[in-house]
Design a protein around this motif. Structure first.
Motif, PDB file in Angstrom:
ATOM      1  N   ARG A   4      44.558 -40.152 -16.320  1.00  0.00           N
ATOM      2  CA  ARG A   4      43.828 -38.979 -15.827  1.00  0.00           C
ATOM      3  C   ARG A   4      44.115 -38.837 -14.337  1.00  0.00           C
ATOM      4  N   GLY A   5      45.042 -37.952 -14.017  1.00  0.00           N
ATOM      5  CA  GLY A   5      45.445 -37.733 -12.630  1.00  0.00           C
ATOM      6  C   GLY A   5      44.951 -36.420 -12.069  1.00  0.00           C
ATOM      7  N   ILE A   6      44.388 -35.570 -12.908  1.00  0.00           N
ATOM      8  CA  ILE A   6      43.862 -34.289 -12.451  1.00  0.00           C
ATOM      9  C   ILE A   6      42.373 -34.461 -12.181  1.00  0.00           C
ATOM     10  N   ALA A   7      42.009 -34.205 -10.920  1.00  0.00           N
ATOM     11  CA  ALA A   7      40.606 -34.393 -10.535  1.00  0.00           C
ATOM     12  C   ALA A   7      39.720 -33.408 -11.282  1.00  0.00           C
ATOM     13  N   ALA A   8      38.611 -33.895 -11.779  1.00  0.00           N
ATOM     14  CA  ALA A   8      37.629 -33.052 -12.465  1.00  0.00           C
ATOM     15  C   ALA A   8      36.266 -33.351 -11.874  1.00  0.00           C
ATOM     16  N   ARG A   9      36.146 -33.070 -10.590  1.00  0.00           N
ATOM     17  CA  ARG A   9      34.891 -33.367  -9.911  1.00  0.00           C
ATOM     18  C   ARG A   9      34.387 -32.124  -9.200  1.00  0.00           C
ATOM     19  N   GLN A  10      33.120 -32.120  -8.922  1.00  0.00           N
ATOM     20  CA  GLN A  10      32.558 -30.987  -8.212  1.00  0.00           C
ATOM     21  C   GLN A  10      32.883 -31.117  -6.726  1.00  0.00           C
TER      22      GLN A  10
END
Length: 145
Positions: A87-93
């Protein structure tokens, strides 16, 4: 010259709002996510571009709060049945704030290929020269000029 010394100068009157804006800007520096560009389109227009890959229009908000342009991103939680091997794509607020000078207006915001473009208009002010009449001391009448 330090900032405290600069704003305590008797030659700078009424710059307390600028000092508060600098304090807000100093407090809002974050971790650098998401990356962004600020470009000058022409003398009266600026564009802020944020890399917001993976965010939909509904997951982004652009607001003006107390002379700050505040951009927030919040993604919906993903389903738990997905298994990531990497998981290299950031999925954070995130929240990114820009302090706006007086008179700067947001013209538009658009999402295009994972980039959020926010166009700003900076009015070009004409120099104002105003003559101040000098009154005579004790008489209340204006001096002849």
């Amino acid at each position: 010259m330090s900032r405290a010394t600069l704003f305590n100068s008797p030659l700078l009157l009424g710059f307390d709002q600028l000092e508060r804006a600098l304090d807000r800007m100093n407090k809002s520096t974050g971790d650098g996510y998401p990356p962004y560009n600020v470009e000058q389109i022409d003398d009266g227009h600026l564009r802020i571009t944020l890399a917001v890959a993976g965010f939909s229009e509904a997951e982004l908000s652009v607001q003006i709060e107390n002379n700050q342009l505040v951009i927030r991103g919040r993604q919906e939680p993903e389903s738990e049945d997905r298994v990531f091997l990497h998981r290299g794509i950031a999925a954070r607020q995130f929240q990114r704030a820009f302090v706006l000078a007086d008179g700067i207006e947001v013209e538009s915001a658009r999402l295009d290929n994972g980039l959020l473009h926010i166009d700003l208009r900076r009015p070009i002010e004409e120099p104002v020269v105003r003559r101040i009449d000098i009154e005579r001391s004790g008489t209340g009448s204006k001096a002849l000029t």
